[in-house]
Scaffold this motif. Sequence first.
Motif, PDB file in Angstrom:
ATOM      1  N   GLY A  81       0.820  -1.214   0.000  1.00 29.83           N
ATOM      2  CA  GLY A  81       0.000   0.000   0.000  1.00 29.83           C
ATOM      3  C   GLY A  81       0.852   1.260   0.000  1.00 29.83           C
ATOM      4  N   CYS A  82       1.905   1.254   0.760  1.00 26.30           N
ATOM      5  CA  CYS A  82       2.803   2.407   0.808  1.00 26.30           C
ATOM      6  C   CYS A  82       3.635   2.479  -0.475  1.00 26.30           C
ATOM      7  CB  CYS A  82       3.706   2.308   2.030  1.00 26.30           C
ATOM      8  SG  CYS A  82       4.268   3.901   2.631  1.00 26.30           S
ATOM      9  N   HIS A  83       4.145   1.351  -0.923  1.00 19.25           N
ATOM     10  CA  HIS A  83       4.961   1.331  -2.138  1.00 19.25           C
ATOM     11  C   HIS A  83       4.159   1.822  -3.338  1.00 19.25           C
ATOM     12  CE1 HIS A  83       8.070  -1.852  -0.614  1.00 19.25           C
ATOM     13  NE2 HIS A  83       7.989  -0.800   0.170  1.00 19.25           N
ATOM     14  N   ASP A  84       2.922   1.392  -3.454  1.00 21.20           N
ATOM     15  CA  ASP A  84       2.103   1.784  -4.601  1.00 21.20           C
ATOM     16  C   ASP A  84       1.918   3.292  -4.673  1.00 21.20           C
ATOM     17  OD1 ASP A  84       1.835  -0.861  -5.331  1.00 21.20           O
ATOM     18  OD2 ASP A  84      -0.247  -1.052  -4.661  1.00 21.20           O
ATOM     19  N   ASP A  85       1.722   3.922  -3.536  1.00 19.83           N
ATOM     20  CA  ASP A  85       1.395   5.351  -3.521  1.00 19.83           C
ATOM     21  C   ASP A  85       2.597   6.268  -3.366  1.00 19.83           C
ATOM     22  OD1 ASP A  85      -1.259   4.600  -3.726  1.00 19.83           O
ATOM     23  OD2 ASP A  85      -1.664   4.826  -1.582  1.00 19.83           O
ATOM     24  N   PHE A  86       3.622   5.828  -2.673  1.00 13.55           N
ATOM     25  CA  PHE A  86       4.671   6.747  -2.252  1.00 13.55           C
ATOM     26  C   PHE A  86       6.088   6.360  -2.641  1.00 13.55           C
ATOM     27  CE2 PHE A  86       1.255   7.211   0.997  1.00 13.55           C
ATOM     28  CZ  PHE A  86       0.837   8.469   0.604  1.00 13.55           C
ATOM     29  N   ARG A  87       6.253   5.294  -3.397  1.00 14.63           N
ATOM     30  CA  ARG A  87       7.593   4.827  -3.780  1.00 14.63           C
ATOM     31  C   ARG A  87       7.693   4.764  -5.301  1.00 14.63           C
ATOM     32  NH1 ARG A  87       9.827  -1.163  -2.421  1.00 14.63           N
ATOM     33  NH2 ARG A  87      11.931  -0.900  -3.168  1.00 14.63           N
ATOM     34  N   ALA A  88       8.680   5.451  -5.848  1.00  8.28           N
ATOM     35  CA  ALA A  88       8.893   5.454  -7.289  1.00  8.28           C
ATOM     36  C   ALA A  88       9.416   4.082  -7.735  1.00  8.28           C
ATOM     37  CB  ALA A  88       9.893   6.548  -7.669  1.00  8.28           C
ATOM     38  N   LYS A  89       9.154   3.757  -8.963  1.00  7.81           N
ATOM     39  CA  LYS A  89       9.650   2.504  -9.534  1.00  7.81           C
ATOM     40  C   LYS A  89      11.168   2.593  -9.678  1.00  7.81           C
ATOM     41  CE  LYS A  89       5.471   1.006 -11.674  1.00  7.81           C
ATOM     42  NZ  LYS A  89       4.854   0.573 -10.476  1.00  7.81           N
ATOM     43  N   SER A  90      11.820   1.449  -9.678  1.00  4.64           N
ATOM     44  CA  SER A  90      13.275   1.404  -9.894  1.00  4.64           C
ATOM     45  C   SER A  90      13.590   1.873 -11.301  1.00  4.64           C
ATOM     46  CB  SER A  90      13.807  -0.024  -9.726  1.00  4.64           C
ATOM     47  OG  SER A  90      13.682  -0.439  -8.407  1.00  4.64           O
ATOM     48  N   LYS A  91      14.704   2.551 -11.412  1.00  6.89           N
ATOM     49  CA  LYS A  91      15.115   3.028 -12.737  1.00  6.89           C
ATOM     50  C   LYS A  91      16.027   2.037 -13.387  1.00  6.89           C
ATOM     51  CE  LYS A  91      14.562   7.832 -11.592  1.00  6.89           C
ATOM     52  NZ  LYS A  91      15.132   9.122 -11.479  1.00  6.89           N
TER      53      LYS A  91
END
Length: 161
Positions: A151-161
């Motif tokens: 839930g936190c990753h989906d909203d507040f964490r950018a995808k890896s580059k």
Amino acid sequence: MMNKKLALATACTCCVLIASSTFSLAEDGPYDNAIKARQGMFQLYSFNVGILSDMAKEKIPYDADIASEAANNLSAAANLGQSQFWPAGSDNETDGNMATRAKPEIWETYPAITEKAAALSDAVAALVPVAGSGLGELQGAIGDVGASCKGCHDDFRAKSK
């Protein structure tokens, strides 16, 4: 039981402090020390959730003592005081910051992130008493931990580059 929890919390905190002290005390970017500290905390989350998830998925043998220890470690890490880990501007779009995947939405939508943190805390609190009670109990509780992380990753964490 309380002394064991206190010892685990102290040990976990010491690990974070030791890990963060290995980094330069001089900041290269405006918020690098805070970013390093929270990344260290997330490393502890990841390590302990990994152990528990691997047991739950039967990738590694279930061990009640190790499951209990990992759950308690996760609880200690999830309950660290984090106020200094999250200064406004310590996101992935502010110039001068070291690499981070923290999106500006963390601060733009505050206090939404506190709800996500509370969900993790609640899920871990439910996991701790059952993690060492058997594989079925672990399997029944670990999903909520993973869902709170997602839930936190989906909203507040950018995808890896």
